[in-house]
Scaffold this active site. Structure first.
Site, PDB file in Angstrom:
ATOM      1  CG  ASP A  82      -1.863   1.215   1.222  1.00  0.00           C
ATOM      2  OD1 ASP A  82      -2.528   1.438   0.199  1.00  0.00           O
ATOM      3  OD2 ASP A  82      -1.927   1.949   2.234  1.00  0.00           O
ATOM      4  CB  SER A  83       0.225   4.764  -0.837  1.00  0.00           C
ATOM      5  OG  SER A  83      -0.909   4.941  -0.023  1.00  0.00           O
TER       6      SER A  83
ATOM      7  CE1 TYR B  48       2.797   5.932  -3.497  1.00  0.00           C
ATOM      8  CE2 TYR B  48       1.801   4.112  -4.692  1.00  0.00           C
ATOM      9  CZ  TYR B  48       2.899   4.662  -4.053  1.00  0.00           C
ATOM     10  OH  TYR B  48       4.068   3.954  -3.975  1.00  0.00           O
TER      11      TYR B  48
ATOM     12  CB  CYS C 112      -2.967   0.588  -2.687  1.00  0.00           C
ATOM     13  SG  CYS C 112      -2.937   2.330  -3.137  1.00  0.00           S
ATOM     14  CG  ASN C 113      -9.401   0.857  -3.276  1.00  0.00           C
ATOM     15  OD1 ASN C 113     -10.227   0.163  -3.846  1.00  0.00           O
ATOM     16  ND2 ASN C 113      -9.185   0.789  -1.975  1.00  0.00           N
TER      17      ASN C 113
ATOM     18  CD  GLU D 177       0.141   7.130   5.510  1.00  0.00           C
ATOM     19  OE1 GLU D 177       1.340   7.211   5.780  1.00  0.00           O
ATOM     20  OE2 GLU D 177      -0.447   6.037   5.344  1.00  0.00           O
TER      21      GLU D 177
ATOM     22  CB  THR E 260      -6.796   0.003   1.995  1.00  0.00           C
ATOM     23  OG1 THR E 260      -5.659   0.710   1.471  1.00  0.00           O
ATOM     24  CG2 THR E 260      -7.317  -0.957   0.950  1.00  0.00           C
ATOM     25  CG  HIS E 261      -4.911   5.228   4.025  1.00  0.00           C
ATOM     26  ND1 HIS E 261      -4.374   4.598   2.933  1.00  0.00           N
ATOM     27  CD2 HIS E 261      -3.859   5.758   4.692  1.00  0.00           C
ATOM     28  CE1 HIS E 261      -3.059   4.762   2.941  1.00  0.00           C
ATOM     29  NE2 HIS E 261      -2.722   5.458   3.990  1.00  0.00           N
TER      30      HIS E 261
HETATM   31  N1  DGL Z   1      -4.902   3.360   0.694  1.00  0.00           N
HETATM   32  C1  DGL Z   1      -4.792   3.672  -0.663  1.00  0.00           C
HETATM   33  C2  DGL Z   1      -6.041   3.413  -1.446  1.00  0.00           C
HETATM   34  O1  DGL Z   1      -6.714   2.438  -1.147  1.00  0.00           O
HETATM   35  C3  DGL Z   1      -3.997   4.874  -1.079  1.00  0.00           C
HETATM   36  C4  DGL Z   1      -4.279   6.181  -0.547  1.00  0.00           C
HETATM   37  C5  DGL Z   1      -3.311   7.227  -1.033  1.00  0.00           C
HETATM   38  O2  DGL Z   1      -2.108   7.018  -0.911  1.00  0.00           O
HETATM   39  O3  DGL Z   1      -3.771   8.269  -1.495  1.00  0.00           O
HETATM   40  O4  DGL Z   1      -6.365   4.102  -2.387  1.00  0.00           O
END
Ligand code: DGL
Length: 274
Positions: A11-12, A43, A74-75, A159, A194-195
């Protein structure tokens, strides 16, 4: 010396831990390597090329760690990088390895959660702009209408560990209104990042309890179990010592502490450079 073949989870940043936790709950005997690119998170606001480039670096890093199978938890990476990696990079790097994402398993089941056939998706700007959820849900559930809302501030809140503070109130309310104002009939909201499950207590403060909030962890974990059942050739390659290694491109102490708050105990994070 025995060489291990863990499942890689990427994940990011911290968010993928919400997926890893559920996977470990269902598959505790396997080995895992988690990689969070905290140094370069978020991301969500980054362009397609950058997300693809960063994700490919992470996937190669996990392959070098011995992972035959990598889950993009990570989506944003799943929306912007997965298809190119599967179609263009894997045949060149190693056709026996596999990379799976989180969007397809989610869209295959999410329609079963709604009674009104109106589903809301919350995600990063990258995921929402890609329209991946709208397109994929349409394929599996043509009767369902999908409403989307980007939540640009939420990943930073998680974060930075501020997601349960009063500082999170306004950004959370703004995004929920932005989504729910699109349609009164939304009865199901997918946390398509996922965050976001880390924000669940905060989201619940501002939402009608009749609306169900769906996190992806369990869905992705169940889908992985089914995948391994269908692919014994992959399942046989995976090592099983119940070991989990956590890596971050960011500060290991910060990661260990933040992950620990979520994991139940502080995790010993190691440093990774991509
Ligand atoms: N948790 C990630 C997702 O599911 C990334 C969030 C990010 O880094 O912006 O998209």
């Amino acid at each position: 010396m025995t060489s291990s073949s863990p499942i890689g989870v990427f994940d990011s940043g911290l968010g993928g831990l919400t997926v890893l936790k559920e996977i470990v709950r269902l598959l505790p005997e396997y080995d895992f390597v988690y990689l969070g690119d905290n140094k370069r998170a978020p991301y969500g606001p980054r362009d397609f090329e950058t997300v693809y480039h960063y994700t490919l670096e992470a996937v190669n890093w996990l392959f070098d760690k011995g992972c035959p199978l990598v889950i993009l938890a990570c989506n944003t990476a799943s929306a912007k990088a997965l298809r190119t990696i599967q179609q263009k990079d894997l045949p060149r790097i190693d056709p026996t390895k596999r990379v799976l994402g989180v969007i397809r398993p989610t869209t295959e089941v999410i329609g079963d959660y709604t009674e009104t056939n109106h589903i809301g998706i919350l995600g990063t700007k990258g995921t929402i702009d890609s329209a991946s959820y709208v397109i994929e849900i349409q394929k599996s559930f043509p009767d369902v209408t999908v409403y989307q809302q980007a939540c640009p501030a939420w990943v930073d809140l998680v974060e930075s560990g501020e997601h349960l503070n009063a500082k999170a109130d306004q950004p959370v309310q703004d995004c929920l209104h932005g989504l729910l104002n699109q349609c009164e009939g939304i009865d199901t909201i997918l946390l398509g990042c996922t965050h976001y499950p880390l924000l669940l207590p905060k989201i619940r403060e501002f939402i009608n309890p009749a609306i169900q909030l769906v996190s992806q962890g369990e869905i992705v974990a169940e889908s992985l179990v089914a995948y391994l059942r269908r692919h014994p050739e992959m399942e046989k390659k995976l090592s099983r010592e119940g070991k989990i290694d956590f890596f971050t491109t960011g500060d290991t102490t910060t990661f260990g502490r933040a992950a620990g708050a979520f994991w139940g105990e502080e995790v010993p994070a190691q440093s990774a450079s991509l």
